[in-house]
Design a protein around this motif. Structure first.
Motif, PDB file in Angstrom:
ATOM      1  N   GLY A 100       0.790  -1.225   0.000  1.00  0.00           N
ATOM      2  CA  GLY A 100       0.000   0.000   0.000  1.00  0.00           C
ATOM      3  C   GLY A 100       0.818   1.270   0.000  1.00  0.00           C
ATOM      4  O   GLY A 100       0.273   2.354  -0.247  1.00  0.00           O
ATOM      5  N   ASP A 101       2.116   1.203   0.316  1.00  0.00           N
ATOM      6  CA  ASP A 101       2.975   2.380   0.216  1.00  0.00           C
ATOM      7  C   ASP A 101       3.091   2.807  -1.245  1.00  0.00           C
ATOM      8  O   ASP A 101       2.782   2.034  -2.160  1.00  0.00           O
ATOM      9  CB  ASP A 101       4.372   2.085   0.781  1.00  0.00           C
ATOM     10  N   ARG A 102       3.555   4.045  -1.443  1.00  0.00           N
ATOM     11  CA  ARG A 102       3.597   4.584  -2.795  1.00  0.00           C
ATOM     12  C   ARG A 102       5.005   5.012  -3.197  1.00  0.00           C
ATOM     13  O   ARG A 102       5.792   5.471  -2.370  1.00  0.00           O
ATOM     14  CB  ARG A 102       2.662   5.793  -2.908  1.00  0.00           C
ATOM     15  N   ASP A 103       5.317   4.856  -4.465  1.00  0.00           N
ATOM     16  CA  ASP A 103       6.532   5.399  -5.076  1.00  0.00           C
ATOM     17  C   ASP A 103       6.116   6.550  -5.978  1.00  0.00           C
ATOM     18  O   ASP A 103       5.162   6.428  -6.753  1.00  0.00           O
ATOM     19  CB  ASP A 103       7.263   4.341  -5.906  1.00  0.00           C
ATOM     20  N   PHE A 104       6.841   7.684  -5.893  1.00  0.00           N
ATOM     21  CA  PHE A 104       6.528   8.869  -6.687  1.00  0.00           C
ATOM     22  C   PHE A 104       7.727   9.279  -7.533  1.00  0.00           C
ATOM     23  O   PHE A 104       8.874   9.159  -7.109  1.00  0.00           O
ATOM     24  CB  PHE A 104       6.186  10.062  -5.787  1.00  0.00           C
ATOM     25  N   VAL A 105       7.455   9.793  -8.708  1.00  0.00           N
ATOM     26  CA  VAL A 105       8.432  10.543  -9.499  1.00  0.00           C
ATOM     27  C   VAL A 105       7.796  11.902  -9.769  1.00  0.00           C
ATOM     28  O   VAL A 105       6.792  12.003 -10.480  1.00  0.00           O
ATOM     29  CB  VAL A 105       8.781   9.843 -10.824  1.00  0.00           C
ATOM     30  N   PHE A 106       8.357  12.950  -9.160  1.00  0.00           N
ATOM     31  CA  PHE A 106       7.789  14.291  -9.247  1.00  0.00           C
ATOM     32  C   PHE A 106       8.582  15.173 -10.204  1.00  0.00           C
ATOM     33  O   PHE A 106       9.801  15.061 -10.303  1.00  0.00           O
ATOM     34  CB  PHE A 106       7.825  14.990  -7.877  1.00  0.00           C
ATOM     35  N   ASN A 107       7.891  16.078 -10.891  1.00  0.00           N
ATOM     36  CA  ASN A 107       8.522  17.220 -11.535  1.00  0.00           C
ATOM     37  C   ASN A 107       7.752  18.455 -11.072  1.00  0.00           C
ATOM     38  O   ASN A 107       6.716  18.798 -11.642  1.00  0.00           O
ATOM     39  CB  ASN A 107       8.503  17.123 -13.059  1.00  0.00           C
ATOM     40  N   ILE A 108       8.257  19.080 -10.022  1.00  0.00           N
ATOM     41  CA  ILE A 108       7.604  20.263  -9.456  1.00  0.00           C
ATOM     42  C   ILE A 108       8.548  21.454  -9.462  1.00  0.00           C
ATOM     43  O   ILE A 108       8.245  22.498 -10.015  1.00  0.00           O
ATOM     44  CB  ILE A 108       7.094  19.979  -8.025  1.00  0.00           C
ATOM     45  N   ARG A 109       9.718  21.283  -8.890  1.00  0.00           N
ATOM     46  CA  ARG A 109      10.633  22.418  -8.731  1.00  0.00           C
ATOM     47  C   ARG A 109      11.153  22.957 -10.053  1.00  0.00           C
ATOM     48  O   ARG A 109      11.497  24.132 -10.154  1.00  0.00           O
ATOM     49  CB  ARG A 109      11.816  22.019  -7.843  1.00  0.00           C
ATOM     50  N   ARG A 110      11.223  22.130 -11.086  1.00  0.00           N
ATOM     51  CA  ARG A 110      11.722  22.590 -12.386  1.00  0.00           C
ATOM     52  C   ARG A 110      10.588  22.728 -13.408  1.00  0.00           C
ATOM     53  O   ARG A 110      10.846  22.805 -14.601  1.00  0.00           O
ATOM     54  CB  ARG A 110      12.805  21.636 -12.897  1.00  0.00           C
ATOM     55  N   SER A 111       9.383  22.750 -12.918  1.00  0.00           N
ATOM     56  CA  SER A 111       8.208  22.910 -13.788  1.00  0.00           C
ATOM     57  C   SER A 111       7.725  24.351 -13.722  1.00  0.00           C
ATOM     58  O   SER A 111       8.365  25.224 -13.128  1.00  0.00           O
ATOM     59  CB  SER A 111       7.103  21.965 -13.326  1.00  0.00           C
ATOM     60  N   ALA A 112       6.564  24.608 -14.293  1.00  0.00           N
ATOM     61  CA  ALA A 112       5.977  25.948 -14.215  1.00  0.00           C
ATOM     62  C   ALA A 112       5.763  26.385 -12.767  1.00  0.00           C
ATOM     63  O   ALA A 112       5.759  27.595 -12.473  1.00  0.00           O
ATOM     64  CB  ALA A 112       4.649  25.967 -14.972  1.00  0.00           C
ATOM     65  N   ASN A 113       5.606  25.419 -11.858  1.00  0.00           N
ATOM     66  CA  ASN A 113       5.414  25.764 -10.450  1.00  0.00           C
ATOM     67  C   ASN A 113       6.554  26.602  -9.876  1.00  0.00           C
ATOM     68  O   ASN A 113       6.352  27.345  -8.907  1.00  0.00           O
ATOM     69  CB  ASN A 113       5.280  24.482  -9.618  1.00  0.00           C
ATOM     70  N   ALA A 114       7.733  26.495 -10.465  1.00  0.00           N
ATOM     71  CA  ALA A 114       8.876  27.258  -9.964  1.00  0.00           C
ATOM     72  C   ALA A 114       8.652  28.762 -10.097  1.00  0.00           C
ATOM     73  O   ALA A 114       9.310  29.551  -9.411  1.00  0.00           O
ATOM     74  CB  ALA A 114      10.150  26.855 -10.705  1.00  0.00           C
ATOM     75  N   GLY A 115       7.735  29.169 -10.966  1.00  0.00           N
ATOM     76  CA  GLY A 115       7.497  30.595 -11.185  1.00  0.00           C
ATOM     77  C   GLY A 115       6.359  31.175 -10.365  1.00  0.00           C
ATOM     78  O   GLY A 115       5.949  32.324 -10.605  1.00  0.00           O
ATOM     79  N   ILE A 116       5.840  30.424  -9.396  1.00  0.00           N
ATOM     80  CA  ILE A 116       4.751  30.939  -8.566  1.00  0.00           C
ATOM     81  C   ILE A 116       5.205  32.203  -7.838  1.00  0.00           C
ATOM     82  O   ILE A 116       6.268  32.232  -7.220  1.00  0.00           O
ATOM     83  CB  ILE A 116       4.288  29.889  -7.543  1.00  0.00           C
ATOM     84  N   ALA A 117       4.397  33.256  -7.926  1.00  0.00           N
ATOM     85  CA  ALA A 117       4.722  34.527  -7.268  1.00  0.00           C
ATOM     86  C   ALA A 117       3.446  35.326  -7.071  1.00  0.00           C
ATOM     87  O   ALA A 117       2.421  35.064  -7.714  1.00  0.00           O
ATOM     88  CB  ALA A 117       5.721  35.323  -8.110  1.00  0.00           C
ATOM     89  N   LEU A 118       3.523  36.311  -6.195  1.00  0.00           N
ATOM     90  CA  LEU A 118       2.380  37.202  -5.989  1.00  0.00           C
ATOM     91  C   LEU A 118       2.474  38.366  -6.966  1.00  0.00           C
ATOM     92  O   LEU A 118       3.029  39.415  -6.675  1.00  0.00           O
ATOM     93  CB  LEU A 118       2.352  37.714  -4.537  1.00  0.00           C
ATOM     94  N   ASP A 119       1.920  38.157  -8.163  1.00  0.00           N
ATOM     95  CA  ASP A 119       1.843  39.237  -9.131  1.00  0.00           C
ATOM     96  C   ASP A 119       0.577  40.044  -8.849  1.00  0.00           C
ATOM     97  O   ASP A 119      -0.097  39.849  -7.825  1.00  0.00           O
ATOM     98  CB  ASP A 119       1.867  38.688 -10.557  1.00  0.00           C
ATOM     99  N   ALA A 120       0.228  40.962  -9.745  1.00  0.00           N
ATOM    100  CA  ALA A 120      -0.925  41.828  -9.500  1.00  0.00           C
ATOM    101  C   ALA A 120      -2.212  41.025  -9.340  1.00  0.00           C
ATOM    102  O   ALA A 120      -3.041  41.307  -8.459  1.00  0.00           O
ATOM    103  CB  ALA A 120      -1.065  42.837 -10.642  1.00  0.00           C
ATOM    104  N   ALA A 121      -2.410  40.000 -10.172  1.00  0.00           N
ATOM    105  CA  ALA A 121      -3.627  39.191 -10.085  1.00  0.00           C
ATOM    106  C   ALA A 121      -3.671  38.419  -8.780  1.00  0.00           C
ATOM    107  O   ALA A 121      -4.731  38.295  -8.147  1.00  0.00           O
ATOM    108  CB  ALA A 121      -3.700  38.237 -11.273  1.00  0.00           C
ATOM    109  N   ALA A 122      -2.514  37.911  -8.370  1.00  0.00           N
ATOM    110  CA  ALA A 122      -2.471  37.148  -7.122  1.00  0.00           C
ATOM    111  C   ALA A 122      -2.721  38.047  -5.916  1.00  0.00           C
ATOM    112  O   ALA A 122      -3.447  37.672  -4.986  1.00  0.00           O
ATOM    113  CB  ALA A 122      -1.117  36.452  -6.987  1.00  0.00           C
ATOM    114  N   ARG A 123      -2.144  39.232  -5.925  1.00  0.00           N
ATOM    115  CA  ARG A 123      -2.374  40.152  -4.799  1.00  0.00           C
ATOM    116  C   ARG A 123      -3.834  40.591  -4.743  1.00  0.00           C
ATOM    117  O   ARG A 123      -4.389  40.778  -3.660  1.00  0.00           O
ATOM    118  CB  ARG A 123      -1.431  41.343  -4.897  1.00  0.00           C
TER     119      ARG A 123
END
Length: 313
Positions: A100-123
């Motif tokens: 029941g345990d899980r193995d993961f292969v992630f692509n988060i830090r080098r994906s579009a997620n790396a650009g998350i920021a508080l821009d005007a729309a986010a603020r």
């Protein structure tokens, strides 16, 4: 009704159709499914009719469009989810082991997620919020930590509230500055939602009972401990409320804790008694595991009411 906002990763999930150890040979896969812990959480809030929105970033690709369409269809404000013209949407490949345990292969830090920021729309979205929900898994870079801390400060300054799901392993605490960031968020939150082993993650004590006492003494208003098939508990200054798990046939546990959290926070913000909010949250978590795909089991109140009417514990 109060508006909930969260900040963090949006990914697609692709999962193996058979159990095994890792991804070291060709195998059958199913997906992509919309996913990402904060995205699952906020989708569940939207399904319950709660005003809500998300700050995130996806690629200009089908994986990003899949997520944006799902979130918007379920009532989530995606005006602050930006689209990266170059980086791909994040991804997670999952395989379940025989135990029941899980193995993961992630692509988060080098994906579009790396650009998350508080821009005007986010603020602008944060400025409209009454509540911020923080996921520890989303604090994968100093930029996202800074954006989250700014959002928390903005909402708290307006008299709003904060919930915090650490959603983290002890290894995460080894990252520079991560323990301090998580501890600071714990001190500023009104509602803490750890899974069982995470209860002592940010405390100076080893026992769960002592950890609850320490967290409440730090000014946190309430602690909700998620224990999966073992149920859940609510703790505040007045005592403890236990909620057993509902008996269901598990198909896919991914996202169950996020659906639980989305349902509990929604009910808590609507002023429901803790026992009632806990019961709805447990039902949301139980329904979530009966569907393949992290968001596929997110529930409406009508679906939860029907489930509870027929439920077994």
């Amino acid at each position: 009704m109060r508006r909930i906002v969260t900040i963090g990763e949006i990914v697609v999930e692709v999962m193996a159709t058979e159990r095994g150890d890792g991804f070291l040979e060709p195998l059958s896969l199913v997906g992509p499914f919309p996913s990402g812990a904060p995205a699952i959480f906020i989708d569940q809030c939207g399904r319950l009719g709660q005003p809500c929105g998300m700050v995130g970033r996806v690629g200009d690709d089908d994986f990003g469009r899949l997520n944006l369409r799902r979130l918007a269809a379920d009532g989530v404000d995606v005006s602050a989810v930006s689209v990266d013209p170059e980086a791909a949407t994040g991804s997670a490949f999952v395989r379940y082991r025989p135990d029941g345990d899980r193995d993961f292969v992630f692509n988060i830090r080098r994906s579009a997620n790396a650009g998350i920021a508080l821009d005007a729309a986010a603020r602008a979205l944060v400025a409209s919020a009454d509540h911020v929900h923080v996921m520890g898994s989303s604090l994968f870079s100093p930029a996202v930590v800074a954006a989250t801390e700014e959002a928390v400060a903005t909402v708290k300054a307006r008299g709003g509230t904060v919930s915090f799901d650490p959603n983290a392993r002890r290894e995460l605490l080894a990252a520079p500055g991560m323990r301090a960031a998580l501890s600071g968020l714990l001190d500023r939150c009104d509602l803490f939602l750890p899974s069982g082993p995470e209860l002592t993650l940010l405390t100076e004590v080893d026992t769960e009972e002592a950890a609850v006492g320490e967290i409440l003494a730090r000014g946190v208003g309430a602690v909700v401990v998620k224990r999966g098939a073992a149920g859940a508990e609510f703790h505040d200054a007045s005592g403890r409320i236990a909620q057993p798990a509902f008996a269901v046939e598990e198909v896919d546990p991914t996202g169950a804790g996020d659906c639980f959290g989305g349902a509990f926070v929604t009910c808590w913000l609507r002023g429901m008694p803790p026992a009632e909010a806990l019961r709805y949250a447990a039902a949301a978590g139980a329904r979530a595991v009966t569907r393949r795909g992290p968001m596929e089991g997110a529930s409406t109140f009508a679906e939860l009411d029907a489930f509870l009417a027929a439920a077994r514990v």
